[in-house]
Motif scaffolding. Structure first.
Motif, PDB file in Angstrom:
ATOM      1  N   HIS A 114       0.836  -1.201   0.000  1.00  0.00           N
ATOM      2  CA  HIS A 114       0.000   0.000   0.000  1.00  0.00           C
ATOM      3  C   HIS A 114       0.869   1.248   0.000  1.00  0.00           C
ATOM      4  N   SER A 115       0.310   2.347  -0.447  1.00  0.00           N
ATOM      5  CA  SER A 115       0.955   3.665  -0.404  1.00  0.00           C
ATOM      6  C   SER A 115       2.329   3.659  -1.072  1.00  0.00           C
ATOM      7  N   THR A 140      -0.146   2.807  -5.420  1.00  0.00           N
ATOM      8  CA  THR A 140      -1.209   2.121  -4.694  1.00  0.00           C
ATOM      9  C   THR A 140      -1.712   3.053  -3.591  1.00  0.00           C
ATOM     10  N   PRO A 141      -3.011   3.023  -3.320  1.00  0.00           N
ATOM     11  CA  PRO A 141      -3.557   3.918  -2.294  1.00  0.00           C
ATOM     12  C   PRO A 141      -3.274   3.398  -0.883  1.00  0.00           C
ATOM     13  N   ASP A 142      -3.562   4.269   0.090  1.00  0.00           N
ATOM     14  CA  ASP A 142      -3.475   3.863   1.486  1.00  0.00           C
ATOM     15  C   ASP A 142      -4.522   2.797   1.762  1.00  0.00           C
TER      16      ASP A 142
END
Length: 189
Positions: A114-115, A140-142
């Protein structure tokens, strides 16, 4: 300019050097004339070359831990009848993932972090060589925090200790912890 005509045993030989697929592929007309007349023949020359660059890299359904990468084949496969092979490197700051596919222009990824920003490089290849690289990035998002373990210990009749160990904070600071207690009914037998 790279064109040489030589006399062979049964006719003339046209030699063209430094061919370029986009410039030199096409119909060639040959006319042979003698005192009786003229004959004309047209033939097609397909200059074979490496493919051009893959096009339009897109990222779909990108979540904290997975996503899909798609791309379009090159506008010119190099003139070959063979299938193209694609080589792909996906890199973040610590890991490089390498993939090779044939005729597939979509790849699903899992186990991403993530992130995290990832760089993607895709190269098309045929038997005559490799295309220039197509490059792009995605992030990639949180995610929500992921709990690794929770342990509860009774320190006394009125005090509990709750220890929460996170696998990841999801890329954001944890702003609160909430512990819900449900009543437990005990019966003595």
């Amino acid at each position: 300019d790279g064109v040489v005509i030589t006399e062979g045993v049964s006719g003339s030989i046209l030699t063209v050097s430094s061919l370029e697929r986009s410039r030199d592929s096409g119909n060639y007309t040959c006319m042979v004339t003698n005192e009786v007349g003229r004959v004309t023949i047209v033939t097609y020359l397909n200059v074979l070359a490496p493919p051009t660059i893959p096009r339009i890299i897109s990222f779909e359904d990108v979540g904290p831990f997975s996503g899909t990468i798609s791309w379009s084949p090159p506008s010119d496969n190099g003139g070959t009848d063979q299938s193209l092979k694609y080589s792909m490197n996906i890199t973040n700051n610590t890991v490089t993932l390498s993939f090779t596919t044939s005729d597939v222009t979509t790849l699903s990824l899992s186990n991403l972090q993530h992130s995290t920003q990832y760089g993607v490089v895709i190269i098309a290849e045929n038997e005559y060589g490799m295309s220039p690289p197509a490059a792009s990035t995605f992030t990639t998002p949180d995610s929500v925090p992921i709990i690794k373990s929770v342990s509860v210990e009774a320190l006394s009749l009125t005090i509990l200790s709750v220890d929460v160990v996170l696998l990841t904070d999801g890329g954001q600071n944890v702003t609160s912890y909430t512990v819900l207690v449900t009543s437990v009914n005990y019966t003595n037998e």
